[in-house]
Every structure is written in structure tokens, then in C-alpha cells.
Design a protein around this motif. Structure first.
Motif, PDB file in Angstrom:
ATOM      1  N   TYR A 125       1.066  -1.132   0.491  1.00 49.42           N
ATOM      2  CA  TYR A 125      -0.456   0.012  -0.394  1.00 49.42           C
ATOM      3  C   TYR A 125       0.738   1.214  -0.283  1.00 49.42           C
ATOM      4  N   ILE A 126       0.303   2.605   0.368  1.00 50.50           N
ATOM      5  CA  ILE A 126       1.092   3.820  -0.241  1.00 50.50           C
ATOM      6  C   ILE A 126       0.089   4.266   0.786  1.00 50.50           C
ATOM      7  N   GLU A 127       0.986   6.200   1.272  1.00 50.64           N
ATOM      8  CA  GLU A 127       0.139   6.387   1.974  1.00 50.64           C
ATOM      9  C   GLU A 127       0.905   7.972   1.666  1.00 50.64           C
ATOM     10  N   LEU A 128       0.492   8.871   1.200  1.00 48.05           N
ATOM     11  CA  LEU A 128       0.931  10.426   0.680  1.00 48.05           C
ATOM     12  C   LEU A 128       0.557  11.288   1.499  1.00 48.05           C
ATOM     13  N   ARG A 161      -0.155  -2.253  -8.799  1.00 49.36           N
ATOM     14  CA  ARG A 161       0.052  -3.586  -7.564  1.00 49.36           C
ATOM     15  C   ARG A 161      -0.325  -3.047  -6.219  1.00 49.36           C
ATOM     16  N   PHE A 162      -0.028  -1.072  -5.589  1.00 52.52           N
ATOM     17  CA  PHE A 162      -1.003  -1.338  -4.705  1.00 52.52           C
ATOM     18  C   PHE A 162      -2.178  -1.248  -4.599  1.00 52.52           C
ATOM     19  N   ALA A 163      -2.340  -1.979  -3.444  1.00 53.77           N
ATOM     20  CA  ALA A 163      -3.129  -2.815  -2.436  1.00 53.77           C
ATOM     21  C   ALA A 163      -4.176  -1.616  -2.323  1.00 53.77           C
ATOM     22  N   ALA A 164      -4.151  -0.562  -2.197  1.00 56.42           N
ATOM     23  CA  ALA A 164      -4.312   0.545  -1.236  1.00 56.42           C
ATOM     24  C   ALA A 164      -3.966   2.433  -0.697  1.00 56.42           C
ATOM     25  N   TYR A 165      -4.493   2.406  -1.182  1.00 51.90           N
ATOM     26  CA  TYR A 165      -4.140   4.392  -1.129  1.00 51.90           C
ATOM     27  C   TYR A 165      -4.056   4.849   0.168  1.00 51.90           C
ATOM     28  N   ILE A 166      -3.912   4.961   1.157  1.00 52.97           N
ATOM     29  CA  ILE A 166      -4.543   6.346   2.548  1.00 52.97           C
ATOM     30  C   ILE A 166      -4.912   7.590   2.332  1.00 52.97           C
ATOM     31  N   PRO A 167      -4.969   8.581   2.410  1.00 58.95           N
ATOM     32  CA  PRO A 167      -5.269   9.346   2.347  1.00 58.95           C
ATOM     33  C   PRO A 167      -4.356  10.591   3.526  1.00 58.95           C
ATOM     34  N   GLY A 168      -3.268  10.408   3.351  1.00 60.85           N
ATOM     35  CA  GLY A 168      -2.601  11.082   4.200  1.00 60.85           C
ATOM     36  C   GLY A 168      -3.167  12.463   4.876  1.00 60.85           C
ATOM     37  N   TRP A 169      -3.828  12.774   3.678  1.00 60.28           N
ATOM     38  CA  TRP A 169      -3.417  14.513   4.026  1.00 60.28           C
ATOM     39  C   TRP A 169      -4.951  14.260   5.006  1.00 60.28           C
ATOM     40  N   ASP A 178      -8.064  -5.102  -9.143  1.00 60.70           N
ATOM     41  CA  ASP A 178      -8.966  -4.240  -7.656  1.00 60.70           C
ATOM     42  C   ASP A 178      -9.141  -5.555  -6.758  1.00 60.70           C
ATOM     43  N   GLU A 179      -9.913  -6.666  -7.920  1.00 61.88           N
ATOM     44  CA  GLU A 179     -10.561  -7.723  -6.562  1.00 61.88           C
ATOM     45  C   GLU A 179      -9.602  -8.044  -5.367  1.00 61.88           C
ATOM     46  N   LYS A 180      -8.160  -8.472  -6.164  1.00 58.39           N
ATOM     47  CA  LYS A 180      -7.320  -9.067  -5.227  1.00 58.39           C
ATOM     48  C   LYS A 180      -7.265  -7.591  -4.356  1.00 58.39           C
ATOM     49  N   GLY A 181      -6.085  -6.535  -4.922  1.00 59.15           N
ATOM     50  CA  GLY A 181      -6.435  -5.339  -3.303  1.00 59.15           C
ATOM     51  C   GLY A 181      -7.340  -5.656  -2.239  1.00 59.15           C
ATOM     52  N   ILE A 182      -8.797  -5.580  -2.963  1.00 57.69           N
ATOM     53  CA  ILE A 182      -9.909  -5.274  -2.128  1.00 57.69           C
ATOM     54  C   ILE A 182      -9.412  -6.273  -0.824  1.00 57.69           C
ATOM     55  N   LYS A 183      -9.940  -7.654  -1.380  1.00 57.13           N
ATOM     56  CA  LYS A 183      -9.936  -8.924  -0.909  1.00 57.13           C
ATOM     57  C   LYS A 183      -9.048  -8.089   0.056  1.00 57.13           C
ATOM     58  N   LYS A 184      -7.687  -8.905  -0.188  1.00 56.61           N
ATOM     59  CA  LYS A 184      -6.301  -8.447   1.043  1.00 56.61           C
ATOM     60  C   LYS A 184      -6.563  -7.247   1.601  1.00 56.61           C
ATOM     61  N   THR A 185      -6.973  -6.385   1.676  1.00 60.43           N
ATOM     62  CA  THR A 185      -7.274  -4.837   2.376  1.00 60.43           C
ATOM     63  C   THR A 185      -8.230  -5.337   3.759  1.00 60.43           C
ATOM     64  N   VAL A 186      -9.331  -6.166   3.142  1.00 57.82           N
ATOM     65  CA  VAL A 186     -10.575  -6.858   4.160  1.00 57.82           C
ATOM     66  C   VAL A 186     -10.021  -8.015   4.964  1.00 57.82           C
ATOM     67  N   CYS A 187      -8.754  -8.360   4.470  1.00 59.40           N
ATOM     68  CA  CYS A 187      -8.651  -9.425   5.180  1.00 59.40           C
ATOM     69  C   CYS A 187      -7.896  -9.236   6.385  1.00 59.40           C
ATOM     70  N   THR A 196     -12.577  -0.558  -0.906  1.00 58.07           N
ATOM     71  CA  THR A 196     -12.961  -0.641  -2.430  1.00 58.07           C
ATOM     72  C   THR A 196     -12.534   1.707  -2.743  1.00 58.07           C
ATOM     73  N   GLU A 197     -12.796   2.159  -1.549  1.00 58.59           N
ATOM     74  CA  GLU A 197     -12.363   3.344  -2.036  1.00 58.59           C
ATOM     75  C   GLU A 197     -11.019   3.770  -1.567  1.00 58.59           C
ATOM     76  N   CYS A 198     -10.090   2.792  -0.945  1.00 53.38           N
ATOM     77  CA  CYS A 198      -8.639   2.618  -1.144  1.00 53.38           C
ATOM     78  C   CYS A 198      -7.852   2.367  -2.082  1.00 53.38           C
ATOM     79  N   ARG A 199      -8.789   1.535  -3.446  1.00 53.23           N
ATOM     80  CA  ARG A 199      -8.879   0.971  -3.862  1.00 53.23           C
ATOM     81  C   ARG A 199      -8.985   2.317  -5.481  1.00 53.23           C
ATOM     82  N   ARG A 200      -9.943   2.736  -5.624  1.00 52.49           N
ATOM     83  CA  ARG A 200     -10.735   3.728  -7.018  1.00 52.49           C
ATOM     84  C   ARG A 200      -9.130   4.744  -6.226  1.00 52.49           C
ATOM     85  N   ARG A 201      -9.046   4.768  -5.410  1.00 51.44           N
ATOM     86  CA  ARG A 201      -8.189   5.904  -5.498  1.00 51.44           C
ATOM     87  C   ARG A 201      -6.598   5.492  -6.561  1.00 51.44           C
TER      88      ARG A 201
END
Length: 697
Positions: free
Chosen positions: A218-221, A346-354, A406-415, A440-445
């Protein structure tokens, strides 16, 4: 104690402590939280005030006696030589020296690179060889003159729990509601949940995902000072934080010369700090990274399979609202060119650090939480021994716009959310849908930003959705970009463009998406709509305040690279450093003066340094006089003042800039030999850990 404190003490007796105790001893030490809490757990895991007060005295006494500060290395060596042996609390590293066919240990703050160590220690603790571990270590003095070392490790005890009962942990979880458990986890990392919105609480839980879910990327900026790297440097002994300069193939993945797996084979999580500064000299490194991020394996002379998760954290210095409304820029703007679309995908999620609050004492808790090491062991156990992917796959229903990654990233975040918040069993439908919406939001980002970059429609299916248990389909939006046409329907760029020139934007029809039954935006404070101005990238010569950490073992730092740009227009320089005494420290000062000379404008250098009873003042004066004469020949005056009470270190320039380096000029490791790389060029020399702050007066 409030109700949650009482429940934690009753259910996890001996595994919790009051977090304000940590805040009281944390200031003034460069020791990770999990190390301090390891000591607190020995003496203060109680709710009896008298016992806690006595325990605090014991902890402070232990730190005073056993923790070596960076500027006390010589005194520590003297203590071992005088007493014969002494126990320290420090981070221990072990390296293999091929030409000598033996291993040598070093302590970060002991300033000796040749400490003898027995095979049993690095055989039983392989992370000593890859990044080092914090430990209670007993050093003995070697009195045999014929030996080529003065110190040896007599005993080494890693600072971590020796036993962990996961079944007991999961059983205890059953006594708490989901929201109580979130509060307990947040208090365990030092935060008071009542001061945080529900959405921000979810962001903090998401930061823990890489510690519980293997091969999770994952990434967080976000802005500086929001604690992005805390969980990897302070929270868990199973995570390591590296800087961009260490992102080499041999360090990260596989050293072909030594036939040895890199960091990904030894750590649960490898986090890249200041990801915008990653420098990749070997293009093969990125290709291996892509292979590893995709499936946890790579082949480079050997087939390597590893579980490590990769976390990318860094700063974003532009207005998010401007970026999402810009046709030219996206929220991956701070990333270096090497981290291309294939890496981003390959990022499962992008956390909105702002959206995260700045570090502040108002958010710290004084209530009870888990001992950090205990919670870290719970996460490590689940990282290694539990798999919730099948459980999630059977329960989740995703929309038609969801593609493979998308599917893999969302599922792994939920896990990851299930492991952190529901180690004892499945969540309710409402809770499960909340995690799916967030994932889903974090993968959409991630996908929205890739879609802005790509000149075709490869990533155009951005309306990611899921189905509730009731059968209703819900499209999830990112709050910052929901009403931004430049992100939702970006103009496409023509493929043909001159090198170095921005691609020309042309209007194209957006890809049609089937209209879902409903749309949901995760709750967030309303953001005022803003016009869509063009974002102008900052000039490369613009000087900015900087606050960063040089990590142990980093390379790529020299006096010129750190302060060179800030010398522009300076005519006088004042440097305060109490340790310009020993031969190598004076040599460092000469290098500093050489850097100052290159600016071409400085006419005076003032050095304020210290001394003690053991300082050979005549010897120092002779060397500095020699330097003073050589500077005079170049029309630069050197003024030297001695102050035995000086302690702080800083460099003041008369153009308004102040540079503070925690260790002063002496932040380089002693090279293993004077004929190895880095012996002369300091930018190639390995560093000791230190903080650097550059700001205007």
C-alpha cells in the motif's frame, strides 16, 4: 480508569499498561516505543499507583545505566574496559566480512565496528544480519593483546516476548464489542480514539494492514508530521524502515555474490520512508519489485518466495483539491519516475494521508492499552499463521467494474481488517460491508490516479462497486475527487509528444459504465469545492524547510548534499558542535569547511566547540591553527571558541537558514577498512542514525 480500562485489565491482566507512562519517558531518548514498553512491562504492568511509581523509577534507572546516547560512546567503551563487562540496551547489527571469513557485530551507539560475536547469536536471530535488532546485550572486554578486537558479546537477549498465546488473545477479544476493540487498538498505539473521527480511526487501522497481511502493498502520501512511518520504526520489532538510498537489489531482494536473500526474506514489513526520494541505480531492481509485489516471488539466479509486505510512505506538498481538479497532475505526483504504472497497479490501497491529524499531544491517550510488544506479537502470529482470504472470497460480492488486481487488493485489505479487528471470528454483515466500502475506496483512489496518467482506457473502469447482503449495488467514491471532472472524466493525452514536454490533452468521450443502483461516499468532513487551477510544479532551485531522518546504514549523505544548497548568499557561518576533538572529528570539520568554501560567498566561519578533562587542548589547537592558516590564504576567517558547557548542535547561516543535525558533523560510521568504498567519499560512507532539521530562523 474508565470502563474500557477496567475491561482490559480484567481480561488481559499483565498485558496492558497506562500509556501516559510511555509519554513521560519517551522524550529525550532515541529508543523505539516497543523497547521502552518492554521495560515498562517488566515493572509497570499494574494498576496499583505505588507499584507504577516504583516501576517508573526502575525503568528510568535502567535507561540511565544501560542505554548509551550517541555522544557517550567513548565513555561506554571505557566503562566496559574498566568493569570487564557491562549490559547495554541498543540496536545490534552483524555483518560478514568475506576477506576475514568471520562475522563482526556493532552497536549503533557504541562506535565500534569490530565486536566479536558467537555463531549461536546470529544463527538464532537471523534478523541481526538484515537490519539489526534491539536487544539487551552484555559486552565483555578482551584483554588479550594479540587479538584484533577489544570487545565481545557475552550475552544477547532480543527485546521481544518469549511466548505468545494466540488462542488466549482471541478468546479475550470476544469480551469486547467491535468499537471497543478499535478503541483498545488505538490506545495501544498511544492515541485517544474519542479525539478522532470514525473515518480517521479507520485510516489508523489501515496503517496496520501490512503488519498482519502477507504480501500486502500500500501507499500513503500526506503532509509531514502525521506519523506515517511510526508503525514501522517504533511499533513492531518485525518491521523495518528504510530510506530511498537503500533501495538496491542486493539489499531488498537477493545478493547474487553472497547467494543471500535480502530484507524481504527476514521482515514481515519493509517500509520505504520518504518514497519520493527513492533512487534506483539498477533498473533490474524495479522489475524484481514488480514480480515480488505481484505474487510474493521472484527469480534472480534462484527462485525466492517471501511473505514480506511493502509499505510506501512519503510527503505530498501540493493542494489535494488542486491536484484532483487538474488535467496535468495526479496524486502520485511525488513518486519518482521509476515507480511507474505497473508498480502503482500493484498497490492494494492508497491511504489519504492528508486527512490524518498532525502529531499533537492533544491526541495522545493517558488510558490503558496493550503493551506494544504484545500486540505486535498478535499481528506477527496472524501474519504467519492465519489466512482469511477464503473467508472473504466466499462472503464478498463485487461489481462488474472490478478487475483482477482491484479484486485482489480489495480482498486483501478486508482480510487485514478482519485480522486486526476480528481475530476471534467473522464480523456482522454491517461491519463487513463497512470494511468492503473502505477497501474499495482505497483501491479506487489508486485506479483514478492511474487513469489520469494513461493515454488510453486501460484503467478507465473506475466506478468500483460492491453488493450489500440485501442485494443492493453500491458504487464507492473518494471524497476528495467525487465532484472533480478532471479526475472522473480526465482528458486523454496524445501519445506523440516531445521529450520533456507535457503531453497535449485532447477531449475524448468517457467510457460508458452501467448505472448502479446506488452510490455511497464514505463519511468525511465536507470539502469546499474549488476551481480547477493549474498546478505548477515547484522550481528545482526553490529552497524549502526540511525535516528528515538519516537511518543507520544509509548512504548518499554528505555535508554538501545536506547544506550545500542553503549556503547561497551566505557570508558568515556559525557552527556549534561540542565534539570537534578527536582526529576524525577534526577531519570532518575540515570537510565541512571545504563545503562552505565551494559556496564562494562565505568570508567567516565561527566554530564553538566543547572540551572536558581528557581533551588534549594543545593538540586540537595545533590542528585548528593549521586549518585557520589555510583558510586565511583563501580570504576566509576562522574563529574558534571553547565552551565546556555546550551540548546542542546547530549550524547558523546569516542568510536566515538554520541546520540542526542531531549528531552534529560526526554522523558517519567508521569504515571497516581504509581501502574500502566510502573511506574517502562521504556520500558513499554508511551513516549512523540521526535527525536533520533545516528551517528559517
Amino acid at each position: 480508569m474508565d470502563e474500557l480500562d477496567q475491561k482490559l485489565n480484567a481480561t488481559f491482566d499483565g498485558k496492558v499498561l497506562r500509556k501516559d507512562l510511555l509519554h513521560r519517558i519517551k522524550k529525550g531518548t532515541n529508543v523505539p516505543t516497543f523497547v521502552l514498553e518492554f521495560l515498562l512491562a517488566k515493572y509497570c504492568a499494574s494498576n496499583d499507583q505505588a507499584e507504577m511509581d516504583a516501576g517508573m523509577e526502575a525503568v528510568l534507572s535502567s535507561l540511565q545505566e544501560n542505554y548509551v546516547r550517541p555522544d557517550e560512546a567513548n565513555a561506554a567503551q571505557s566503562k566496559v574496559a574498566t568493569k570487564g563487562k557491562h549490559r547495554f540496551i541498543d540496536k545490534v547489527h552483524v555483518r560478514y566480512v568475506e576477506k576475514e571469513k568471520r562475522h563482526w557485530a556493532s552497536l549503533e551507539n557504541f562506535n565500534s565496528q569490530r565486536i566479536a560475536i558467537g555463531e549461536k547469536f546470529y544463527r538464532d536471530n537471523d534478523r541481526l544480519l538484515e537490519g539489526g535488532i534491539w536487544a539487551e546485550v552484555t559486552l565483555a572486554h578482551n584483554d588479550i593483546d594479540e587479538d584484533d578486537y577489544a570487545f565481545s558479546i557475552e550475552d544477547l537477549r532480543p527485546i521481544q516476548l518469549t511466548r505468545f498465546d494466540f488462542d488466549r488473545y482471541a478468546e479475550g477479544r470476544a469480551a469486547f464489542t467491535r468499537d471497543e476493540w478499535i478503541a483498545a487498538v488505538l490506545r495501544s498505539v498511544g492515541l485517544e480514539p474519542s479525539k478522532l473521527s470514525k473515518r480517521v480511526q479507520m485510516h489508523f487501522i489501515a496503517r496496520l494492514a501490512a503488519l498482519v497481511e502477507p504480501n500486502y502493498n500500500y501507499i500513503e502520501l500526506g503532509p509531514r508530521g502525521t506519523g506515517k512511518s511510526y508503525f514501522f520504526s517504533e511499533f513492531s520489532p518485525y518491521a523495518t524502515l528504510i530510506s530511498g538510498g537503500q533501495a538496491t537489489k542486493a539489499t531488498l531482494f537477493y545478493n547474487n555474490a553472497r547467494r543471500k536473500v535480502g530484507l524481504v526474506g527476514f521482515w514481515d514489513t519493509v517500509a520505504f520512508d520518504e518514497v519520493g526520494g527513492i533512487k534506483v541505480r539498477d533498473p533490474d531492481t524495479i522489475q524484481i519489485m514488480k514480480d515480488f509485489m505481484a505474487n510474493g516471488r521472484f527469480s534472480r539466479g534462484a527462485e525466492v518466495i517471501a511473505d514480506a509486505s511493502l509499505s510506501f510512505v512519503g510527503n505530498i506538498d501540493v493542494s489535494v483539491q488542486q491536484v484532483v481538479n487538474s488535467n496535468e497532475h495526479d496524486l502520485f505526483q511525488p513518486l519518482p519516475p521509476e515507480l511507474d504504472l505497473a508498480v502503482m497497479d500493484r498497490f492494494a490501497a492508497y491511504i489519504p494521508g492528508w486527512e490524518m491529524p498532525k502529531n499533537s499531544s492533544e491526541f495522545l491517550t493517558s488510558n490503558y492499552g496493550f503493551i506494544t510488544d504484545y500486540l505486535a506479537e498478535a499481528f506477527h502470529y496472524q501474519f504467519k499463521h492465519t489466512n482469511r482470504y477464503e473467508e472473504v472470497s466466499k462472503r464478498i460480492r463485487l461489481g462488474k467494474s472490478i478487475e483482477g488486481r482491484d479484486e485482489k487488493g480489495i480482498k486483501k485489505t478486508v482480510c487485514a481488517f478482519l485480522k486486526v479487528l476480528h481475530p476471534n471470528g467473522p464480523p456482522t454483515d454491517e461491519e463487513f460491508e463497512e470494511y468492503v466500502a473502505y477497501a474499495t475506496e482505497c483501491r479506487r483512489r489508486v485506479k483514478e490516479q492511474m487513469n489520469k496518467r494513461k493515454p488510453d482506457d486501460e484503467f478507465a473502469r473506475i466506478n468500483l462497486s460492491y453488493f450489500k447482503a440485501s442485494g443492493e449495488e453500491v458504487v464507492v467514491f473518494c471524497p476528495e475527487s467525487k465532484d472533480a471532472p478532471a479526475t472522473q472524466e480526465p482528458a486523454r493525452r496524445r501519445l506523440s509528444q516531445a521529450d520533456g514536454q507535457p503531453a497535449e490533452a485532447v477531449e475524448v468521450q468517457p467510457v460508458a459504465h452501467p448505472a448502479p443502483a446506488a452510490a455511497v461516499e464514505p463519511p468525511v468532513a465536507p470539502i469546499q469545492a474549488a476551481p480547477a487551477p493549474t498546478v505548477v510544479a515547484p522550481s528545482s532551485v526553490e529552497l524549502k524547510e526540511q525535516h528528515f531522518t538519516i537511518l543507520y546504514g544509509d548512504t548518499g549523505y554528505s555535508y554538501e548534499s545536506i547544506l550545500g544548497p542553503y549556503l547561497q548568499g551566505a557570508k558568515s557561518v556559525v557552527i556549534e558542535d561540542p565534539y570537534i576533538r578527536l582526529q576524525h572529528q577534526i577531519q570532518n570539520f575540515v570537510r565541512f569547511c571545504e563545503t562552505v568554501l565551494k559556496a564562494g560567498t562565505v568570508k567567516k566561519i565561527s566554530l564553538i566547540t566543547g572540551y572536558d578533562d581528557k581533551t588534549q587542548l594543545a593538540d586540537i589547537a595545533e590542528k585548528l591553527d593549521e586549518l585557520k592558516q589555510s583558510l586565511l590564504e583563501l580570504d576566509v576567517e576562522l574563529e574558534v571558541k571553547l565552551n565546556p558547557n555546550i551540548h546542542d548542535r546547530e549550524i547558523r547561516l546569516d542568510n536566515g537558514w538554520i541546520i540542526k543535525i542531531g549528531r552534529g558533523l560526526d554522523f558517519y560510521q567508521k569504515p571497516g577498512g581504509w581501502f574500502e568504498v566510502g573511506a574517502n567519499d562521504l556520500s558513499l560512507r554508511k551513516c549512523l542514525e540521526t535527525k536533520v532539521d533545516i528551517f528559517r530562523a
